[in-house]
Design an enzyme around this catalytic site. Sequence first.
Site, PDB file in Angstrom:
ATOM      1  CE1 TYR A  91      -4.377   1.177   0.040  1.00 10.82           C
ATOM      2  CE2 TYR A  91      -3.543   2.682   1.880  1.00 10.82           C
ATOM      3  CZ  TYR A  91      -4.311   2.678   0.655  1.00 10.82           C
ATOM      4  OH  TYR A  91      -5.560   3.550   0.502  1.00 10.82           O
ATOM      5  CE  LYS A 164      -7.236   1.657   3.924  1.00 13.19           C
ATOM      6  NZ  LYS A 164      -6.690   3.070   3.662  1.00 13.19           N
TER       7      LYS A 164
END
Length: 549
Positions: A91, A164
């Site tokens: 991420y 996510k």
Amino acid sequence: MDEAKKILRDDAVNRGTAFTQEERASLGLVGRLPSAVETLDQQARRSYAQLQKQSTDLAKYIYLDSLHERNEVLYYRVIADHLSELLPVVYDPTIGDAIEQWSQDYRQSRAVYLSIDHVDDIEIAFATLELGPEDVDLIVCSDAEEILGIGDWGVNGTDIAVGKLAIYTAAAGINPSRVIAVNLDVGTSNEALLNDPFYLGNRHSRVRGEKYDKFIGTYLETVEKLFPKALLHFEDFGPSNARRILVDHADKYRIFNDDLQGTGAIVMAAVISGLKVTKQTFADQRLVIFGAGTAGTGMADQISAAMSRAGLSDDEARARVWLIDRDGLVTDDMQDLPDYQQAYARPAHEVADWGGRPIDLLTVVQHVKPTILIGTSTAHGAFTQDVVEALSGGVERPILLPLSNPTSRIEVIPQDAILWSKGQALMATGIPIKPVEYSGVTYRIGQCNNALLYPGLGLGTIVSGSRHVTDGMLLAAAVAVAGQVDVSERGASLLPDVENLRASSATVAVAVAKAAADDGVATVTHDDLVQAVQDAMWLPVYPATPQNS
């Protein structure tokens, strides 16, 4: 397609060299794999070794993405084994580089794409997944207008939702077969993308206004109808849209916005830890936020709500908050204030004798003597020596949270802030920081990493069947995170690190599920909530019997 090829291309079923000889025979895989039969541990070690050969974090991201496409269990096993190391690869910040090159590097997609130009196709698109109303726990969507400090990236921002979800699974065991990533393609105002011949999204400027709101409304109505038990996570929307969507729809749908609520809650956790040191309550606080966008005002919302819970009226709580934006201190005589700033605009007459306009940060700190100073401005170096000295001169142990990232945008380097405050500032940051040595004390600087909070919040919401994400659930998550650190020694971190993130997420989930019950929004009860959370956490292991796809 022959059955062997189908199995080896299905990431949810394929286990590659871990198929036993018996399984290879029963599934039609004889001769399609090398002779060796490996354990998942052996596969994970090889994959990690291959990963380490990649020369850049972006190359590691691409390698992991390709591994995910081949073998989902192995992908999550590698991440779980090296979670703190790989979170920044899977991420933020590496995903920002991947997004900028997404259309050029397009391989294949794990997302659902919904276009504002084809609103009638929303339900059809979800139907292609062949998932029923009981089959989905979590949907992450983004329109990619305000991504990680790099702005509007249109359909290139698809991997925000995908990434996510990967963190939800790695950190909290949300079952990856029960989640959906969604890109809401409303166009882009990024001219470079519109002029890029490889760009894969709608080639028009970003749609706003009534048409946009109708599109969002149709999306929410559709997913609520199709997947009534799913938590609807919104990510990286533009400032005005993010807050408006949350305010307008939170009472009707199970909505969570990590940029507003998750960021606010993890900051709350840092503040809660800081108050354990200062021995104060929220009712004693004076808050200055430098950088009054949606993230900053989201923090103001949660901290002022905590002030109200501590005994202040709502008006008294809002009066303890000062916002500073590009034009200085936000006051009620400013034109065209965004709706999210209006509740905190200071009366102009109150600051009439503070000097000329704009009223800068140092002036505000000198007059207010804040107990908490938060930076979400991306203005590197904005917390100067004068500001930090004024802050620590105003109160004995100020809570100082420079949260902008990356390092090139942080408001103050912690080593400088510790020196200038003579070790008095209680700090957490938005980036990883090595310990700081000052006057014989080691100061450990916690990171306000949302991954400490939102995975457990999501898991607790799912386990409790909560109809909404309430302020009480957010506060419970923050308290649970803060409860995982001991701040009794000078220099202790205000927040835990991510080394034990799965255990941390389980603790948060239990607290959130209890809060959902207390707030009257839970629809599922458990005789043993702790065990229910453990049972709900998917593990990256091969099932006992492989299923033919």
